[in-house]
Design a protein around this motif. Structure first.
Motif, PDB file in Angstrom:
ATOM      1  N   GLN A  89       0.816  -1.213   0.000  1.00  0.00           N
ATOM      2  CA  GLN A  89       0.000   0.000   0.000  1.00  0.00           C
ATOM      3  C   GLN A  89       0.849   1.262   0.000  1.00  0.00           C
ATOM      4  O   GLN A  89       0.341   2.365  -0.215  1.00  0.00           O
ATOM      5  N   THR A  90       2.148   1.118   0.243  1.00  0.00           N
ATOM      6  CA  THR A  90       3.051   2.261   0.245  1.00  0.00           C
ATOM      7  C   THR A  90       4.031   2.147  -0.919  1.00  0.00           C
ATOM      8  O   THR A  90       4.162   1.101  -1.550  1.00  0.00           O
ATOM      9  N   VAL A  91       4.736   3.251  -1.190  1.00  0.00           N
ATOM     10  CA  VAL A  91       5.725   3.297  -2.272  1.00  0.00           C
ATOM     11  C   VAL A  91       7.066   3.694  -1.670  1.00  0.00           C
ATOM     12  O   VAL A  91       7.161   4.729  -0.997  1.00  0.00           O
ATOM     13  N   HIS A  92       8.086   2.903  -1.899  1.00  0.00           N
ATOM     14  CA  HIS A  92       9.401   3.194  -1.331  1.00  0.00           C
ATOM     15  C   HIS A  92       9.907   4.556  -1.812  1.00  0.00           C
ATOM     16  O   HIS A  92       9.882   4.870  -3.004  1.00  0.00           O
ATOM     17  N   GLY A  93      10.341   5.377  -0.860  1.00  0.00           N
ATOM     18  CA  GLY A  93      10.923   6.665  -1.206  1.00  0.00           C
ATOM     19  C   GLY A  93       9.925   7.736  -1.579  1.00  0.00           C
ATOM     20  O   GLY A  93      10.331   8.819  -2.040  1.00  0.00           O
ATOM     21  N   LEU A  96       2.754   9.317   0.127  1.00  0.00           N
ATOM     22  CA  LEU A  96       1.469   9.467  -0.550  1.00  0.00           C
ATOM     23  C   LEU A  96       0.639  10.512   0.202  1.00  0.00           C
ATOM     24  O   LEU A  96       0.392  10.368   1.402  1.00  0.00           O
ATOM     25  N   VAL A  97       0.220  11.532  -0.512  1.00  0.00           N
ATOM     26  CA  VAL A  97      -0.435  12.684   0.121  1.00  0.00           C
ATOM     27  C   VAL A  97      -1.937  12.669  -0.104  1.00  0.00           C
ATOM     28  O   VAL A  97      -2.718  12.914   0.826  1.00  0.00           O
ATOM     29  N   LYS A  98      -2.361  12.379  -1.323  1.00  0.00           N
ATOM     30  CA  LYS A  98      -3.780  12.420  -1.659  1.00  0.00           C
ATOM     31  C   LYS A  98      -4.351  11.007  -1.743  1.00  0.00           C
ATOM     32  O   LYS A  98      -3.674  10.090  -2.220  1.00  0.00           O
ATOM     33  N   PRO A  99      -5.597  10.819  -1.313  1.00  0.00           N
ATOM     34  CA  PRO A  99      -6.179   9.475  -1.333  1.00  0.00           C
ATOM     35  C   PRO A  99      -6.134   8.803  -2.704  1.00  0.00           C
ATOM     36  O   PRO A  99      -5.945   7.579  -2.791  1.00  0.00           O
ATOM     37  N   ARG A 103      -4.238   4.409  -5.304  1.00  0.00           N
ATOM     38  CA  ARG A 103      -4.548   3.481  -6.390  1.00  0.00           C
ATOM     39  C   ARG A 103      -3.299   2.920  -7.067  1.00  0.00           C
ATOM     40  O   ARG A 103      -3.397   2.025  -7.917  1.00  0.00           O
ATOM     41  N   GLN A 104      -2.135   3.408  -6.659  1.00  0.00           N
ATOM     42  CA  GLN A 104      -0.904   2.798  -7.165  1.00  0.00           C
ATOM     43  C   GLN A 104      -0.875   1.307  -6.854  1.00  0.00           C
ATOM     44  O   GLN A 104      -0.270   0.521  -7.591  1.00  0.00           O
ATOM     45  N   GLU A 105      -1.546   0.902  -5.762  1.00  0.00           N
ATOM     46  CA  GLU A 105      -1.556  -0.515  -5.398  1.00  0.00           C
ATOM     47  C   GLU A 105      -2.313  -1.340  -6.438  1.00  0.00           C
ATOM     48  O   GLU A 105      -1.928  -2.463  -6.753  1.00  0.00           O
ATOM     49  N   VAL A 106      -3.367  -0.770  -6.984  1.00  0.00           N
ATOM     50  CA  VAL A 106      -4.113  -1.464  -8.040  1.00  0.00           C
ATOM     51  C   VAL A 106      -3.255  -1.589  -9.291  1.00  0.00           C
ATOM     52  O   VAL A 106      -3.273  -2.623  -9.969  1.00  0.00           O
ATOM     53  N   GLU A 107      -2.500  -0.552  -9.573  1.00  0.00           N
ATOM     54  CA  GLU A 107      -1.612  -0.595 -10.747  1.00  0.00           C
ATOM     55  C   GLU A 107      -0.637  -1.755 -10.626  1.00  0.00           C
ATOM     56  O   GLU A 107      -0.464  -2.549 -11.573  1.00  0.00           O
ATOM     57  N   MET A 146      -8.159  -1.404   2.219  1.00  0.00           N
ATOM     58  CA  MET A 146      -8.853  -2.684   2.244  1.00  0.00           C
ATOM     59  C   MET A 146      -9.631  -2.897   0.940  1.00  0.00           C
ATOM     60  O   MET A 146      -9.555  -3.945   0.312  1.00  0.00           O
ATOM     61  N   ASP A 147     -10.362  -1.871   0.534  1.00  0.00           N
ATOM     62  CA  ASP A 147     -11.178  -1.991  -0.675  1.00  0.00           C
ATOM     63  C   ASP A 147     -10.326  -2.196  -1.929  1.00  0.00           C
ATOM     64  O   ASP A 147     -10.737  -2.905  -2.856  1.00  0.00           O
ATOM     65  N   LEU A 148      -9.144  -1.584  -1.952  1.00  0.00           N
ATOM     66  CA  LEU A 148      -8.289  -1.743  -3.131  1.00  0.00           C
ATOM     67  C   LEU A 148      -7.736  -3.159  -3.231  1.00  0.00           C
ATOM     68  O   LEU A 148      -7.603  -3.697  -4.333  1.00  0.00           O
ATOM     69  N   LYS A 149      -7.417  -3.767  -2.101  1.00  0.00           N
ATOM     70  CA  LYS A 149      -6.989  -5.169  -2.147  1.00  0.00           C
ATOM     71  C   LYS A 149      -8.123  -6.056  -2.658  1.00  0.00           C
ATOM     72  O   LYS A 149      -7.899  -7.001  -3.424  1.00  0.00           O
ATOM     73  N   TYR A 150      -9.340  -5.757  -2.232  1.00  0.00           N
ATOM     74  CA  TYR A 150     -10.492  -6.513  -2.726  1.00  0.00           C
ATOM     75  C   TYR A 150     -10.643  -6.319  -4.235  1.00  0.00           C
ATOM     76  O   TYR A 150     -10.923  -7.271  -4.970  1.00  0.00           O
ATOM     77  N   GLU A 151     -10.445  -5.089  -4.710  1.00  0.00           N
ATOM     78  CA  GLU A 151     -10.529  -4.819  -6.146  1.00  0.00           C
ATOM     79  C   GLU A 151      -9.483  -5.612  -6.920  1.00  0.00           C
ATOM     80  O   GLU A 151      -9.771  -6.175  -7.983  1.00  0.00           O
ATOM     81  N   ILE A 152      -8.267  -5.674  -6.382  1.00  0.00           N
ATOM     82  CA  ILE A 152      -7.208  -6.453  -7.027  1.00  0.00           C
ATOM     83  C   ILE A 152      -7.585  -7.929  -7.074  1.00  0.00           C
ATOM     84  O   ILE A 152      -7.389  -8.608  -8.090  1.00  0.00           O
ATOM     85  N   GLU A 153      -8.131  -8.423  -5.978  1.00  0.00           N
ATOM     86  CA  GLU A 153      -8.553  -9.829  -5.946  1.00  0.00           C
ATOM     87  C   GLU A 153      -9.599 -10.114  -7.012  1.00  0.00           C
ATOM     88  O   GLU A 153      -9.538 -11.143  -7.702  1.00  0.00           O
ATOM     89  N   GLN A 154     -10.561  -9.220  -7.167  1.00  0.00           N
ATOM     90  CA  GLN A 154     -11.602  -9.446  -8.176  1.00  0.00           C
ATOM     91  C   GLN A 154     -11.019  -9.409  -9.585  1.00  0.00           C
ATOM     92  O   GLN A 154     -11.443 -10.171 -10.467  1.00  0.00           O
TER      93      GLN A 154
END
Length: 356
Positions: A89-93, A96-99, A103-107, A146-154
């Motif tokens: 859910q995080t990006v090294h270095g 993340l400021v805006k919600p 969505r980088q996690e979905v990418e 949580m919802d983004l992980k569910y989206e990835i699963e789907q």
């Protein structure tokens, strides 16, 4: 080694990834070959991985991979029978400021899933989380992590033939952080997660339980004694015929924060209380670690945890009978007592002097 099946563990140096690698190594029945993937093979975590698993170098390797690159992920997954994925859910270095940046996690999830499809991966196992919009009846629509992980699963289930997911609970290891546990000046250990003392939640040892569910070779006697059926087989061992399409909650029996504090005192002899922070103060502390984009996300996660229906499990998303883990895998997740005994954790040693 050519007749052994390769499992690629993406995020192999993370807590969940290391647990999966350890269980796969110790799975004497299957003799998996494990290809760990990490962002930077020169990082301290990667060096620790190599040190820990060096004795099994004929079965374990660690390579670098870019989860945002299709080419990199195709190379990492080439020839693999199975994949274990836990997206980050995080990006090294980067903070993340805006919600919407979450969505980088979905990418990354889509890149990896597309690579698995291209490479013909037979069994795709992933760490997921429930649809919290549905679980909360629409009350909370911004528990994004949580919802983004569910989206990835789907997306995985739509693109791949054989997908199995594991859902962890709150991490016991979060108690190392001061927004969960801190030492007061009077010597009392304060558990301070913003959950009412009597409200029961479910937890997971991320470095152990997810691995046991994936390849059930590490189940200790104290865990096996608590299972309904000690089959001694994890998801990869049982295979796609028995586990594809399944969701396995790797969740402890429900426990209240008051009972966590009492269990801690019984096990360590240290006086402990549960005195919750407000969800707003807790979210501020958590965002100092994760970034501003997570503030409403994590606050509302705890708001929901404080009111989730008691007759449901898995963050209020499932009925108890929907959890078939003990019956099918022969294992249950660790209790708080299991985790304390396994890790030797005795609570914070320095008085907390931070904000709130």
């Amino acid at each position: 080694m050519s007749d052994r099946r390769v499992i690629v563990v993406i995020g192999a140096t993370s807590n969940q990834g290391r647990g999966v690698v350890s269980s796969l190594i110790e799975d004497s029945k299957a003799q998996w070959v494990i290809r760990g993937v990490t962002r930077d093979t020169s990082s301290p975590w990667a060096k620790k991985f190599v040190s820990e698993y060096g004795a099994a170098k004929d079965r374990v390797s660690l390579i670098s991979g870019d989860v945002y690159s299709a080419e990199s992920m195709r190379a990492a997954l080439s020839g693999a029978y199975g994949v274990f994925l836990n997206t980050s859910q995080t990006v090294h270095g980067r903070t993340l400021v805006k919600p919407e940046e979450l969505r980088q996690e979905v990418e990354q999830g889509r890149v990896i899933i597309d690579a698995a499809k291209h490479c013909g991966v037979k069994h795709f196992v992933m760490s997921s989380l429930p649809d919290m919009v549905k679980a909360s009846g629409g009350r909370f629509t911004d528990i994004y992590h949580m919802d983004l992980k569910y989206e990835i699963e789907q997306y995985a289930r739509n693109q791949l033939d054989h997908v199995t997911s594991v859902i962890p609970g709150f991490f016991y290891s979060n108690h190392w952080w001061p927004q969960y546990t801190r030492l007061q000046a009077d010597g009392v250990v304060r558990f301070c997660a913003p959950i009412p003392g009597s409200q029961k939640t479910q937890w997971t040892d991320p470095a152990y339980d997810v691995g046991v569910f994936t390849a059930n070779s590490r189940a200790s006697s104290m865990q096996t004694d608590r299972t309904a059926n000690s089959m001694g087989a994890g998801i990869f061992d049982l295979g796609v015929g028995k586990t594809a399409g399944k969701v396995y909650p790797a969740l402890s029996p429900k426990i209240s924060m008051d009972d966590i504090a009492a269990t801690f005192t019984r096990l360590t002899g240290r006086k402990a209380i549960h005195a919750p922070l407000t969800t707003a103060d807790w979210a501020d502390l958590t965002c100092n670690m994760l970034g501003p984009a997570f503030r409403d996300d994590v606050k509302h996660m705890m708001d929901w945890a404080s009111m989730a229906p008691t007759d449901k499990i898995c963050y209020g998303a499932l009925d108890p009978e929907e959890d078939t883990s003990a019956e099918e895998l022969g294992v249950t997740a660790s209790t708080f007592e299991d985790w304390v005994k396994r890790t030797g954790w005795t609570g914070p040693t320095e008085v907390y002097e931070g904000p709130v």
